[in-house]
Design a protein around this motif. Structure first.
Motif, PDB file in Angstrom:
ATOM      1  N   PRO A 165      47.451  39.549  64.128  1.00  0.00           N
ATOM      2  CA  PRO A 165      46.878  39.988  62.843  1.00  0.00           C
ATOM      3  C   PRO A 165      47.869  40.768  61.980  1.00  0.00           C
ATOM      4  CG  PRO A 165      45.289  40.306  64.599  1.00  0.00           C
ATOM      5  CD  PRO A 165      46.566  39.881  65.263  1.00  0.00           C
ATOM      6  N   SER A 166      48.701  41.589  62.607  1.00  0.00           N
ATOM      7  CA  SER A 166      49.653  42.409  61.840  1.00  0.00           C
ATOM      8  C   SER A 166      50.757  41.581  61.195  1.00  0.00           C
ATOM      9  CB  SER A 166      50.294  43.459  62.753  1.00  0.00           C
ATOM     10  OG  SER A 166      49.322  44.289  63.333  1.00  0.00           O
ATOM     11  N   PHE A 167      51.008  40.380  61.743  1.00  0.00           N
ATOM     12  CA  PHE A 167      52.138  39.584  61.264  1.00  0.00           C
ATOM     13  C   PHE A 167      51.719  38.292  60.560  1.00  0.00           C
ATOM     14  CE2 PHE A 167      54.273  41.566  65.180  1.00  0.00           C
ATOM     15  CZ  PHE A 167      54.685  42.676  64.449  1.00  0.00           C
ATOM     16  N   LEU A 168      50.438  38.138  60.284  1.00  0.00           N
ATOM     17  CA  LEU A 168      49.984  36.929  59.604  1.00  0.00           C
ATOM     18  C   LEU A 168      50.678  36.789  58.248  1.00  0.00           C
ATOM     19  CD1 LEU A 168      46.131  36.905  60.338  1.00  0.00           C
ATOM     20  CD2 LEU A 168      47.873  35.384  61.282  1.00  0.00           C
ATOM     21  N   GLY A 169      51.211  35.618  57.987  1.00  0.00           N
ATOM     22  CA  GLY A 169      51.899  35.365  56.722  1.00  0.00           C
ATOM     23  C   GLY A 169      53.354  35.777  56.718  1.00  0.00           C
ATOM     24  N   ILE A 170      53.826  36.377  57.809  1.00  0.00           N
ATOM     25  CA  ILE A 170      55.228  36.804  57.901  1.00  0.00           C
ATOM     26  C   ILE A 170      55.992  35.808  58.765  1.00  0.00           C
ATOM     27  CG2 ILE A 170      56.815  38.608  58.681  1.00  0.00           C
ATOM     28  CD1 ILE A 170      54.605  40.638  58.188  1.00  0.00           C
ATOM     29  N   ASN A 171      56.995  35.183  58.191  1.00  0.00           N
ATOM     30  CA  ASN A 171      57.792  34.201  58.927  1.00  0.00           C
ATOM     31  C   ASN A 171      59.195  34.693  59.247  1.00  0.00           C
ATOM     32  OD1 ASN A 171      55.839  32.056  59.025  1.00  0.00           O
ATOM     33  ND2 ASN A 171      56.190  31.754  56.830  1.00  0.00           N
ATOM     34  N   ASP A 172      59.549  35.853  58.721  1.00  0.00           N
ATOM     35  CA  ASP A 172      60.884  36.405  58.943  1.00  0.00           C
ATOM     36  C   ASP A 172      60.959  36.998  60.352  1.00  0.00           C
ATOM     37  OD1 ASP A 172      63.181  38.114  59.028  1.00  0.00           O
ATOM     38  OD2 ASP A 172      63.217  38.128  56.842  1.00  0.00           O
ATOM     39  N   GLU A 173      61.757  36.367  61.201  1.00  0.00           N
ATOM     40  CA  GLU A 173      61.857  36.812  62.591  1.00  0.00           C
ATOM     41  C   GLU A 173      62.323  38.256  62.692  1.00  0.00           C
ATOM     42  OE1 GLU A 173      64.652  35.909  66.491  1.00  0.00           O
ATOM     43  OE2 GLU A 173      64.121  34.226  65.186  1.00  0.00           O
ATOM     44  N   GLN A 174      63.270  38.633  61.862  1.00  0.00           N
ATOM     45  CA  GLN A 174      63.810  39.991  61.945  1.00  0.00           C
ATOM     46  C   GLN A 174      62.746  41.039  61.626  1.00  0.00           C
ATOM     47  OE1 GLN A 174      67.892  41.066  60.642  1.00  0.00           O
ATOM     48  NE2 GLN A 174      66.862  42.305  59.099  1.00  0.00           N
ATOM     49  N   ILE A 175      61.916  40.781  60.635  1.00  0.00           N
ATOM     50  CA  ILE A 175      60.852  41.729  60.286  1.00  0.00           C
ATOM     51  C   ILE A 175      59.895  41.897  61.460  1.00  0.00           C
ATOM     52  CG2 ILE A 175      58.828  42.077  58.812  1.00  0.00           C
ATOM     53  CD1 ILE A 175      60.371  40.805  56.525  1.00  0.00           C
ATOM     54  N   ILE A 176      59.556  40.789  62.100  1.00  0.00           N
ATOM     55  CA  ILE A 176      58.656  40.845  63.253  1.00  0.00           C
ATOM     56  C   ILE A 176      59.281  41.661  64.382  1.00  0.00           C
ATOM     57  CG2 ILE A 176      57.597  39.456  65.082  1.00  0.00           C
ATOM     58  CD1 ILE A 176      57.204  37.241  62.998  1.00  0.00           C
ATOM     59  N   LEU A 177      60.545  41.393  64.677  1.00  0.00           N
ATOM     60  CA  LEU A 177      61.214  42.076  65.785  1.00  0.00           C
ATOM     61  C   LEU A 177      61.361  43.569  65.517  1.00  0.00           C
ATOM     62  CD1 LEU A 177      64.005  39.499  66.738  1.00  0.00           C
ATOM     63  CD2 LEU A 177      61.745  39.805  67.754  1.00  0.00           C
ATOM     64  N   LEU A 178      61.733  43.928  64.313  1.00  0.00           N
ATOM     65  CA  LEU A 178      61.903  45.349  63.984  1.00  0.00           C
ATOM     66  C   LEU A 178      60.584  46.103  64.094  1.00  0.00           C
ATOM     67  CD1 LEU A 178      64.373  45.124  60.953  1.00  0.00           C
ATOM     68  CD2 LEU A 178      64.866  45.977  63.253  1.00  0.00           C
ATOM     69  N   ASN A 179      59.499  45.466  63.677  1.00  0.00           N
ATOM     70  CA  ASN A 179      58.191  46.112  63.791  1.00  0.00           C
ATOM     71  C   ASN A 179      57.747  46.235  65.248  1.00  0.00           C
ATOM     72  OD1 ASN A 179      56.585  46.740  61.117  1.00  0.00           O
ATOM     73  ND2 ASN A 179      57.826  44.918  60.699  1.00  0.00           N
ATOM     74  N   LEU A 180      58.078  45.235  66.054  1.00  0.00           N
ATOM     75  CA  LEU A 180      57.759  45.319  67.479  1.00  0.00           C
ATOM     76  C   LEU A 180      58.531  46.457  68.140  1.00  0.00           C
ATOM     77  CD1 LEU A 180      57.690  41.544  68.509  1.00  0.00           C
ATOM     78  CD2 LEU A 180      55.760  43.133  68.592  1.00  0.00           C
ATOM     79  N   ILE A 181      59.813  46.558  67.826  1.00  0.00           N
ATOM     80  CA  ILE A 181      60.636  47.636  68.391  1.00  0.00           C
ATOM     81  C   ILE A 181      60.063  48.997  68.003  1.00  0.00           C
ATOM     82  CG2 ILE A 181      62.911  48.734  68.299  1.00  0.00           C
ATOM     83  CD1 ILE A 181      64.074  45.869  67.925  1.00  0.00           C
ATOM     84  N   TYR A 201      66.472  43.680  74.675  1.00  0.00           N
ATOM     85  CA  TYR A 201      66.667  42.270  74.336  1.00  0.00           C
ATOM     86  C   TYR A 201      66.348  42.006  72.866  1.00  0.00           C
ATOM     87  CZ  TYR A 201      66.832  37.227  74.884  1.00  0.00           C
ATOM     88  OH  TYR A 201      67.172  35.900  74.759  1.00  0.00           O
ATOM     89  N   LEU A 202      65.298  42.641  72.357  1.00  0.00           N
ATOM     90  CA  LEU A 202      64.926  42.443  70.953  1.00  0.00           C
ATOM     91  C   LEU A 202      66.001  43.009  70.024  1.00  0.00           C
ATOM     92  CD1 LEU A 202      61.073  43.173  70.902  1.00  0.00           C
ATOM     93  CD2 LEU A 202      62.297  41.053  71.397  1.00  0.00           C
ATOM     94  N   GLU A 203      66.569  44.139  70.393  1.00  0.00           N
ATOM     95  CA  GLU A 203      67.637  44.725  69.575  1.00  0.00           C
ATOM     96  C   GLU A 203      68.862  43.816  69.553  1.00  0.00           C
ATOM     97  OE1 GLU A 203      66.709  49.514  69.900  1.00  0.00           O
ATOM     98  OE2 GLU A 203      68.101  48.590  71.328  1.00  0.00           O
ATOM     99  N   GLN A 204      69.153  43.188  70.691  1.00  0.00           N
ATOM    100  CA  GLN A 204      70.266  42.239  70.711  1.00  0.00           C
ATOM    101  C   GLN A 204      69.975  41.061  69.786  1.00  0.00           C
ATOM    102  OE1 GLN A 204      72.353  40.605  74.421  1.00  0.00           O
ATOM    103  NE2 GLN A 204      71.177  38.826  73.767  1.00  0.00           N
ATOM    104  N   ARG A 205      68.732  40.609  69.809  1.00  0.00           N
ATOM    105  CA  ARG A 205      68.349  39.480  68.946  1.00  0.00           C
ATOM    106  C   ARG A 205      68.517  39.850  67.470  1.00  0.00           C
ATOM    107  NH1 ARG A 205      67.412  33.898  69.478  1.00  0.00           N
ATOM    108  NH2 ARG A 205      66.154  33.251  67.695  1.00  0.00           N
ATOM    109  N   VAL A 206      68.122  41.061  67.109  1.00  0.00           N
ATOM    110  CA  VAL A 206      68.288  41.522  65.724  1.00  0.00           C
ATOM    111  C   VAL A 206      69.766  41.560  65.358  1.00  0.00           C
ATOM    112  CG1 VAL A 206      68.004  43.484  64.160  1.00  0.00           C
ATOM    113  CG2 VAL A 206      66.129  42.824  65.677  1.00  0.00           C
ATOM    114  N   ALA A 207      70.598  42.014  66.298  1.00  0.00           N
ATOM    115  CA  ALA A 207      72.043  42.067  66.048  1.00  0.00           C
ATOM    116  C   ALA A 207      72.607  40.668  65.821  1.00  0.00           C
ATOM    117  CB  ALA A 207      72.751  42.746  67.217  1.00  0.00           C
TER     118      ALA A 207
END
Length: 314
Positions: A139-155, A192-198
């Motif tokens: 629900p928090s990420f509906l309409g968001i396709n930017d992987e980086q935005i999703i990962l940063l919010n998860l972190i 792992y998520l931080e590495q992905r963002v990098a």
């Protein structure tokens, strides 16, 4: 850079040891029980555990809680084949589920917990795209396709629970872990998520270009193993028996198997494209304990022909 699940195998080993030390106090986690026992239902739960970023916040745990669902999800969900028309459980399998519920004891589920942890990080590394697609349905990420935005919010979400002593992330729905252990898994996930963002933000200036090999060509390739996994295990059991190698079972068996896979290329032993050859090799080396004695079931099967006839003693 984390390039395979061996990194997590090394990191999770001490975590699993901590869990083992607390298994005697494990209790039954109350979760809804499967009623219809369809593979589709079990597979949906399986995917929600092994193909999704944990997100739900729960109150802090001080104990290990394991639901019978953990075993049933593995038995029913992991064998689901989305390309198969019929994914039916047979009556005798369903009866086995009911019988196991009568004698279920969470204190005997260390291997199940270990499998959950191993399986999760294997899938995180090799099927990360499924995690991202699943996160887009949150629900928090509906309409968001930017992987980086999703990962940063998860972190950010995960870090907020680390600093709060009264809450934690519900990492595995069917298995509850104490916050002190659960948070260690969350830290690995954050890493792992931080590495992905990098990776998503790499720039040309971040790379030093050099026209030379960091490793000599003759050392770049692994030894290709042309046998199967049982034969590789048989070889090293024989080498151990005759004192050519130290007793690898006295140390961290997972690290030994990981080292073995760094030496040998065992891709030819894969039975399916989706299978993880390192995990399956570990299960073979792990064997079984019967009456306090380590055994290797594959060696006792009539159809298995031993290939290592004789190795001189050292």
């Amino acid at each position: 850079m984390i390039t395979d699940n061996i990194y997590f195998t090394q990191k999770t080993y001490p975590i699993i040891q901590q869990i083992e030390n607390e298994m005697d106090d494990a209790i039954i986690a109350e979760k809804f029980l499967f009623r219809s026992f369809t593979r589709e239902e079990m597979y949906n739960v399986y995917c929600s555990i092994f193909y999704e970023f944990p997100y739900r916040i729960i109150p802090k745990n001080d104990f290990i809680g394991i639901s019978i669902n953990a075993l049933e999800v593995l038995d029913g969900g992991s064998s689901f084949d989305e390309h198969q028309d019929k994914n039916k459980l047979y009556d005798f399998q369903i009866q086995e589920f009911f019988e196991r519920r009568k004698s279920f004891d969470p204190k005997n589920c260390l291997e199940t917990v270990e499998f959950f942890i191993d399986e999760y990080f294997i899938k995180l590394v090799f099927q990360f795209d499924k995690f991202i697609e699943s996160a887009k349905t949150f629900p928090s990420f509906l309409g968001i396709n930017d992987e980086q935005i999703i990962l940063l919010n998860l972190i950010k979400h995960y870090r907020s629970t680390l600093s709060n002593e009264s809450i934690q992330i519900d990492f595995f729905w069917a298995i509850q872990l104490p916050k002190k252990i659960n948070d260690q898994l969350i830290l690995l996930l954050i890493e792992y998520l931080e590495q992905r963002v990098a990776i998503l933000n790499i720039k040309t200036k971040d790379i030093i270009f050099e026209n030379k090999n960091s490793v000599f060509p003759e050392f770049q390739n692994k030894i290709i193993w042309n046998g199967n996994q049982q034969q590789l295990c048989e070889l090293f059991l024989k080498l151990k028996e005759n004192k050519w190698v130290e007793d690898f079972e006295e140390g961290n068996l997972k690290l030994f198997v990981s080292s073995l896979c760094n030496l040998f290329d065992i891709k030819k032993t894969k039975k399916k494209d989706t299978s993880d050859e390192i995990t399956s090799l570990y299960q073979i080396f792990k064997g079984e304990i019967i009456d306090g004695k380590k055994t290797y079931p594959f060696l006792e099967k009539p159809r298995y022909k031993k290939v290592i006839k004789e190795i001189n003693k050292n």
